[in-house]
Motif scaffolding. Sequence first.
Motif, PDB file in Angstrom:
ATOM      1  N   SER A  33       0.838  -1.207   0.000  1.00  0.00           N
ATOM      2  CA  SER A  33       0.000   0.000   0.000  1.00  0.00           C
ATOM      3  C   SER A  33       0.868   1.252   0.000  1.00  0.00           C
ATOM      4  N   LEU A  34       1.903   1.236   0.811  1.00  0.00           N
ATOM      5  CA  LEU A  34       2.816   2.376   0.853  1.00  0.00           C
ATOM      6  C   LEU A  34       3.566   2.534  -0.471  1.00  0.00           C
ATOM      7  N   ALA A  85      11.913   9.278 -13.482  1.00  0.00           N
ATOM      8  CA  ALA A  85      12.145   9.806 -14.817  1.00  0.00           C
ATOM      9  C   ALA A  85      10.810  10.047 -15.502  1.00  0.00           C
ATOM     10  N   PRO A  86      10.707  11.127 -16.245  1.00  0.00           N
ATOM     11  CA  PRO A  86       9.459  11.384 -16.961  1.00  0.00           C
ATOM     12  C   PRO A  86       9.186  10.269 -17.967  1.00  0.00           C
ATOM     13  N   ALA A  87       7.944   9.870 -18.047  1.00  0.00           N
ATOM     14  CA  ALA A  87       7.510   8.861 -19.009  1.00  0.00           C
ATOM     15  C   ALA A  87       6.281   9.407 -19.706  1.00  0.00           C
ATOM     16  N   SER A  88       5.901   8.762 -20.766  1.00  0.00           N
ATOM     17  CA  SER A  88       4.683   9.193 -21.436  1.00  0.00           C
ATOM     18  C   SER A  88       3.494   8.890 -20.532  1.00  0.00           C
ATOM     19  N   THR A  89       2.411   9.600 -20.768  1.00  0.00           N
ATOM     20  CA  THR A  89       1.197   9.382 -19.978  1.00  0.00           C
ATOM     21  C   THR A  89       0.739   7.935 -20.105  1.00  0.00           C
ATOM     22  N   ALA A  90       0.757   7.403 -21.299  1.00  0.00           N
ATOM     23  CA  ALA A  90       0.318   6.018 -21.512  1.00  0.00           C
ATOM     24  C   ALA A  90       1.206   5.037 -20.757  1.00  0.00           C
ATOM     25  N   ASP A  91       2.521   5.268 -20.784  1.00  0.00           N
ATOM     26  CA  ASP A  91       3.435   4.383 -20.067  1.00  0.00           C
ATOM     27  C   ASP A  91       3.226   4.479 -18.560  1.00  0.00           C
ATOM     28  N   THR A  92       3.026   5.688 -18.071  1.00  0.00           N
ATOM     29  CA  THR A  92       2.801   5.894 -16.644  1.00  0.00           C
ATOM     30  C   THR A  92       1.563   5.147 -16.188  1.00  0.00           C
ATOM     31  N   VAL A  93       0.476   5.315 -16.912  1.00  0.00           N
ATOM     32  CA  VAL A  93      -0.783   4.660 -16.549  1.00  0.00           C
ATOM     33  C   VAL A  93      -0.656   3.143 -16.657  1.00  0.00           C
ATOM     34  N   ALA A  94       0.009   2.653 -17.695  1.00  0.00           N
ATOM     35  CA  ALA A  94       0.185   1.205 -17.873  1.00  0.00           C
ATOM     36  C   ALA A  94       1.014   0.617 -16.727  1.00  0.00           C
ATOM     37  N   THR A  95       2.036   1.323 -16.318  1.00  0.00           N
ATOM     38  CA  THR A  95       2.875   0.851 -15.212  1.00  0.00           C
ATOM     39  C   THR A  95       2.072   0.792 -13.913  1.00  0.00           C
ATOM     40  N   LEU A  96       1.279   1.814 -13.660  1.00  0.00           N
ATOM     41  CA  LEU A  96       0.438   1.812 -12.463  1.00  0.00           C
ATOM     42  C   LEU A  96      -0.597   0.697 -12.522  1.00  0.00           C
ATOM     43  N   ARG A  97      -1.151   0.460 -13.674  1.00  0.00           N
ATOM     44  CA  ARG A  97      -2.154  -0.604 -13.815  1.00  0.00           C
ATOM     45  C   ARG A  97      -1.538  -1.975 -13.499  1.00  0.00           C
ATOM     46  N   LYS A  98      -0.338  -2.210 -14.011  1.00  0.00           N
ATOM     47  CA  LYS A  98       0.349  -3.479 -13.716  1.00  0.00           C
ATOM     48  C   LYS A  98       0.629  -3.607 -12.221  1.00  0.00           C
ATOM     49  N   GLU A 100      -1.110  -2.270  -9.816  1.00  0.00           N
ATOM     50  CA  GLU A 100      -2.405  -2.542  -9.159  1.00  0.00           C
ATOM     51  C   GLU A 100      -2.799  -4.012  -9.330  1.00  0.00           C
ATOM     52  N   GLN A 101      -2.589  -4.559 -10.517  1.00  0.00           N
ATOM     53  CA  GLN A 101      -2.936  -5.959 -10.750  1.00  0.00           C
ATOM     54  C   GLN A 101      -2.096  -6.891  -9.875  1.00  0.00           C
ATOM     55  N   ALA A 102      -0.796  -6.593  -9.776  1.00  0.00           N
ATOM     56  CA  ALA A 102       0.069  -7.399  -8.912  1.00  0.00           C
ATOM     57  C   ALA A 102      -0.361  -7.249  -7.450  1.00  0.00           C
ATOM     58  N   GLY A 103      -0.689  -6.021  -7.065  1.00  0.00           N
ATOM     59  CA  GLY A 103      -1.138  -5.772  -5.699  1.00  0.00           C
ATOM     60  C   GLY A 103      -2.442  -6.475  -5.371  1.00  0.00           C
ATOM     61  N   GLN A 104      -3.320  -6.558  -6.353  1.00  0.00           N
ATOM     62  CA  GLN A 104      -4.579  -7.255  -6.128  1.00  0.00           C
ATOM     63  C   GLN A 104      -4.319  -8.732  -5.863  1.00  0.00           C
ATOM     64  N   LYS A 105      -3.390  -9.327  -6.599  1.00  0.00           N
ATOM     65  CA  LYS A 105      -3.065 -10.746  -6.381  1.00  0.00           C
ATOM     66  C   LYS A 105      -2.530 -10.968  -4.969  1.00  0.00           C
ATOM     67  N   ALA A 127     -10.455  -5.803  -3.607  1.00  0.00           N
ATOM     68  CA  ALA A 127     -11.504  -5.246  -4.472  1.00  0.00           C
ATOM     69  C   ALA A 127     -11.151  -3.835  -4.919  1.00  0.00           C
ATOM     70  N   CYS A 128     -10.612  -3.050  -4.008  1.00  0.00           N
ATOM     71  CA  CYS A 128     -10.231  -1.675  -4.342  1.00  0.00           C
ATOM     72  C   CYS A 128      -9.125  -1.668  -5.390  1.00  0.00           C
ATOM     73  N   ARG A 129      -8.162  -2.546  -5.229  1.00  0.00           N
ATOM     74  CA  ARG A 129      -7.063  -2.606  -6.197  1.00  0.00           C
ATOM     75  C   ARG A 129      -7.565  -3.062  -7.566  1.00  0.00           C
ATOM     76  N   ALA A 130      -8.516  -3.965  -7.601  1.00  0.00           N
ATOM     77  CA  ALA A 130      -9.111  -4.373  -8.885  1.00  0.00           C
ATOM     78  C   ALA A 130      -9.838  -3.211  -9.532  1.00  0.00           C
TER      79      ALA A 130
END
Length: 137
Positions: A33-34, A85-98, A100-105, A127-130
Motif C-alpha cells: 500500500s505504501l 524519470a518522466p515517461a509518457s502518460t500512456a506508459d505511466t498509466v500502464a505501469t500503475l495498472r500493472k 495494481e494488478q500485482a497488488g490485487q493478487k 476489491a479496491c485494487r481491482a
Amino acid sequence: MVGSAALAGCGVFDREPEPAPQPDPLQPLLDESLALAAAYDRAIAAQPGLATRLTPLAEDHRAHATELARVIGTAVPSAAPSASAPASTADTVATLRKAEQAGQKTAVAVCQAAPAARAALAGSIAACRATHAEALR
C-alpha cells in the motif's frame, strides 16, 4: 559453593534465546500500500496533468496503509519522496495498472489465508485494487 551449583541447575543460564517474532501476515499489504501510494505520487510529480485522475487512488492506498498499520499495531512509516524519470502518460498509466494488478493478487492471497476478522479488510483492499486497475484502462 552450594549456592552457585543451585543457580546452575535452575536453568537461568541455559535458556535458549527467544526466537525473533514473525512478521504480521498483513505486513505485505501494508508495504505494498505504501509502495503504491508512492508510485502514484511519483507519477503525479512527473505528469501533473494526471493529478485529478491519480490523487484519489493514491489516497485510497494511504487509507489502506493507515488501517493496516492500526490492525497490525504499528505506525505508518513516513515515505521519503523520490524522483522518477518522466515517461509518457500512456506508459505511466500502464505501469500503475500493472502494479495494481500485482497488488490485487497479493491482497487476494492474504485474504484467502487470513482469519475471518482480517479477511474482510484484505478482501476490501483486493476489491479496491481491482477497481483501480479498471480505472486505469
